[in-house]
Design a protein around this motif. Structure first.
Motif, short mmCIF file in Angstrom:
data_model
loop_
_atom_site.label_atom_id
_atom_site.label_comp_id
_atom_site.label_asym_id
_atom_site.label_seq_id
_atom_site.Cartn_x
_atom_site.Cartn_y
_atom_site.Cartn_z
N SER A 147 0.84 -1.21 0.00
CA SER A 147 0.00 0.00 0.00
C SER A 147 0.87 1.25 0.00
O SER A 147 0.57 2.23 -0.70
N TRP A 148 1.94 1.21 0.78
CA TRP A 148 2.89 2.34 0.81
C TRP A 148 3.50 2.55 -0.57
O TRP A 148 3.62 3.68 -1.06
N LEU A 149 3.89 1.45 -1.24
CA LEU A 149 4.51 1.55 -2.56
C LEU A 149 3.54 2.15 -3.57
O LEU A 149 3.94 3.02 -4.38
N ILE A 150 2.30 1.72 -3.56
CA ILE A 150 1.29 2.25 -4.50
C ILE A 150 1.13 3.77 -4.29
O ILE A 150 1.02 4.53 -5.26
N LYS A 151 1.16 4.20 -3.04
CA LYS A 151 1.05 5.63 -2.74
C LYS A 151 2.25 6.39 -3.31
O LYS A 151 2.10 7.49 -3.88
N GLN A 152 3.45 5.80 -3.17
CA GLN A 152 4.65 6.45 -3.71
C GLN A 152 4.59 6.56 -5.24
O GLN A 152 5.00 7.57 -5.81
N ILE A 153 4.08 5.53 -5.88
CA ILE A 153 3.94 5.55 -7.35
C ILE A 153 3.00 6.67 -7.78
O ILE A 153 3.28 7.40 -8.73
N HIS A 154 1.89 6.81 -7.06
CA HIS A 154 0.92 7.87 -7.40
C HIS A 154 1.51 9.26 -7.19
O HIS A 154 1.24 10.19 -7.96
N GLN A 160 -0.58 -8.20 -9.88
CA GLN A 160 -1.79 -7.65 -10.50
C GLN A 160 -2.26 -6.38 -9.80
O GLN A 160 -2.73 -5.44 -10.44
N GLU A 161 -2.11 -6.34 -8.48
CA GLU A 161 -2.54 -5.17 -7.73
C GLU A 161 -1.75 -3.93 -8.15
O GLU A 161 -2.30 -2.82 -8.24
N LEU A 162 -0.46 -4.10 -8.42
CA LEU A 162 0.38 -2.99 -8.87
C LEU A 162 0.09 -2.62 -10.32
O LEU A 162 0.03 -1.44 -10.68
N LEU A 163 -0.08 -3.64 -11.15
CA LEU A 163 -0.27 -3.42 -12.59
C LEU A 163 -1.53 -2.61 -12.89
O LEU A 163 -1.61 -1.94 -13.92
N GLU A 164 -2.51 -2.69 -12.01
CA GLU A 164 -3.75 -1.93 -12.22
C GLU A 164 -3.53 -0.42 -12.21
O GLU A 164 -4.38 0.34 -12.64
N HIS A 165 -2.36 0.01 -11.74
CA HIS A 165 -2.09 1.46 -11.64
C HIS A 165 -1.27 1.97 -12.82
O HIS A 165 -0.85 3.13 -12.83
N ALA A 166 -1.04 1.11 -13.82
CA ALA A 166 -0.29 1.53 -15.01
C ALA A 166 -1.22 2.20 -16.02
O ALA A 166 -2.39 1.85 -16.14
N TYR A 167 -0.68 3.18 -16.75
CA TYR A 167 -1.44 3.87 -17.79
C TYR A 167 -1.32 3.13 -19.13
O TYR A 167 -2.21 3.19 -19.95
#
Length: 525
Positions: free
Chosen positions: A180-187, A200-207
């Motif tokens: 969750s922390w990593l996803i926030k950093q990516i955003h 898959q959870e991370l890949l959902e945040h790719a454009y």
């Protein structure tokens, strides 16, 4: 103008094997996901873009500061490094120390730009991760894989802060909170990011999604869920084309057989006429020559058509092999008997949780060990194999245990794939060993590759193949076996573990993976 571009990239191993060829692309989206099956060359491509490897040919142009988070495949490489050395912040800490000692130089000032409060932020990060009594110069081997991974990511996102960031499997070893922390950093990241992942959870945040195969790099200008839909349609279309070619081959063979039967019938009739003498011999010979010429022409046309269909079939089969999921095979001997394997009485671990553990494990148990990074999950598995001594309590083991760690230390990099399997699995002959290797994607001469050239995912598949075939009574200790595996292999491994007749203790942070296995017990640390 794109800040990161590649032109005609090719990479070839020393043994001549081509990993990829003629790749050209520009990084334009804020977050681009690079995916592909294990061994297709994603990590090699990332290393080339980060200027850590040289391509066999081609050019990389980068007009911005670039940061690189590299997979940690071999824990021994960082065991003797301090924490700041392992996470890439040693030059910054040295600059800070030098300035505090009065050595004010332009280089030191440049390194410390935006990081004057580095020590305070570093200590706060240690507290957030639950790391006690550690300093920047403590050895990194005293941290868990997840803690060290988060510190390396924290250094990139908040201290180094490059314009372009390449993350190679950043969620491996991270617990739920860490992900969750990593996803926030990516955003929150202001620059461009190339994300290499099977999560898959991370890949959902790719454009955008890029897929690397032996056929090249395919760029899908869509999010991951839309890519999955397009991929399913692509597989279905290839399967339909292949089925159509197979049907055409069958029809062609049937027509060829019919022509042969007709020719044989005509030849029989001609022989009968010749024998009867009812027609002049010269006329019969002329008819025979004409029939032979027609048959020869038809045979040439049929052979040409057969060649075209065979080439089409081979090409479609090759495309389908690169598009569809690979296999994953675990040995399936007889049903495991319900016998006691392990008994833990008031066991206190050397690292992690200090709460005494009382546990009994049976040969058909499928146990999931859950807990945050640093709670001692890997320590527990190593304690069960006596690699790490108990702090207190009693441990009794009644069966052979086989430990598969997240860094593939089981595998001998100096041996070939076939030699690795044959070394550990004495009960297998070479033919059976090659069949097993083929079932996880290593076919024909691929079994003679040295393990050193394998990707992380390929090493994990090889290690799983070995430990599940060492002997029929083996009880497996699996420390995040889903790390490094591509999406399809992860799903197939889950299915294999679900149907595995033996028992195992599994450490994993991937809730999708654990749920699909169907473990019958859970231990929380």
């Amino acid at each position: 103008m794109p800040q990161l571009q590649a032109f005609n990239l090719c990479y070839q191993h020393r043994n001549g094997d081509v990993v990829f060829n003629d790749l050209s692309f520009s990084l334009t989206a804020k977050v681009t996901a690079l995916i592909g099956i294990n061994g297709c060359g994603k990590s090699i491509l990332a290393s080339i873009l980060a200027k850590q490897k040289e391509p066999s040919s081609g050019t990389v142009i980068c007009n911005s500061a670039l940061g690189f988070y590299e997979q940690m495949n071999d824990v021994n490489l960082v065991d003797n490094l301090t924490i700041v050395e392992a996470i890439g912040l040693e030059p910054v800490f040295k600059a800070l120390h030098a300035i505090n000692q009065g050595q004010v130089t332009e280089q030191n000032l440049s390194l410390l730009e935006g990081n004057w409060d580095l020590e305070e932020r570093f200590n706060a990060e240690l507290v957030r991760l639950g790391i006690n009594n550690k300093t920047p110069n403590s050895l990194s081997k005293h941290l868990s894989g997840g803690q060290l991974s988060q510190l390396k990511l924290w250094a990139l996102f908040t201290c180094i802060k490059p314009d372009i960031l390449i993350l190679d499997e950043p969620s491996n070893h991270l617990d739920t909170k860490g992900k969750s922390w990593l996803i926030k950093q990516i955003h929150n990241f202001k620059g461009q990011l190339l994300l290499i992942s099977h999560d898959q959870e991370l890949l959902e945040h790719a454009y955008e999604v890029w897929e690397l195969t032996t056929l090249g790099l395919t760029q899908y200008g869509t999010c991951f869920s839309e890519y999955q839909t397009q991929k399913q349609q692509q597989v279905a279309a290839l399967e339909n084309k292949l089925n159509h070619v197979v049907k055409q081959q069958s029809k062609l063979k049937a027509a060829e057989q019919l022509q042969k039967q007709k020719a044989q019938k005509r030849a029989g009739q001609g022989a009968a006429l010749r024998k009867s003498g009812s027609q002049p011999k010269v006329l019969i010979d002329a008819k025979k020559d004409k029939a032979s010429a027609n048959l020869s022409s038809q045979s040439k046309n049929t052979a040409k058509r057969e060649g075209e269909l065979t080439r089409n079939k081979q090409e479609l089969s090759s495309q389908l092999e690169q598009t569809k999921a690979q296999q994953f095979y675990l040995a399936q001997s007889g049903d495991a008997k319900h016998q006691k394997v392990l008994s833990l009485e008031n066991v206190v671990l050397a690292h992690g949780t200090q709460k005494p553990l009382n546990l009994q494990v049976f040969s058909d148990d499928k146990i999931h060990v859950a807990g945050a990074n640093g709670t001692g999950k890997s320590t527990l598995l190593k304690t069960l194999t006596y690699d790490i001594p108990l702090k207190a309590g009693q441990l009794h083991c009644n069966q052979a245990l086989y430990y598969l760690d997240q860094h593939f230390t089981l595998i001998n990099n100096k041996l070939t794939l076939l030699e690795n399997v044959m070394t550990y699995c004495n009960n297998l002959n070479e033919s059976t060993a090659r069949t097993l290797l083929a079932s996880i994607g290593f076919k024909k001469d691929a079994v003679f590759k040295h393990a050193a050239v394998l990707s992380g995912g390929e090493k994990m598949k090889l290690a799983m193949c070995i430990v599940s075939n060492i002997e029929s009574t083996a009880f497996l200790l699996l420390d995040e076996p889903d790390n490094h595996l591509d999406l399809e292999s992860k799903q197939l491994l889950a299915q294999s573990l679900q149907g595995f007749k033996g028992g195992f203790i599994l450490v994993s942070h991937d809730k999708y993976f654990v749920e699909s296995i169907g473990c019958n017990r859970q231990i929380g640390l």
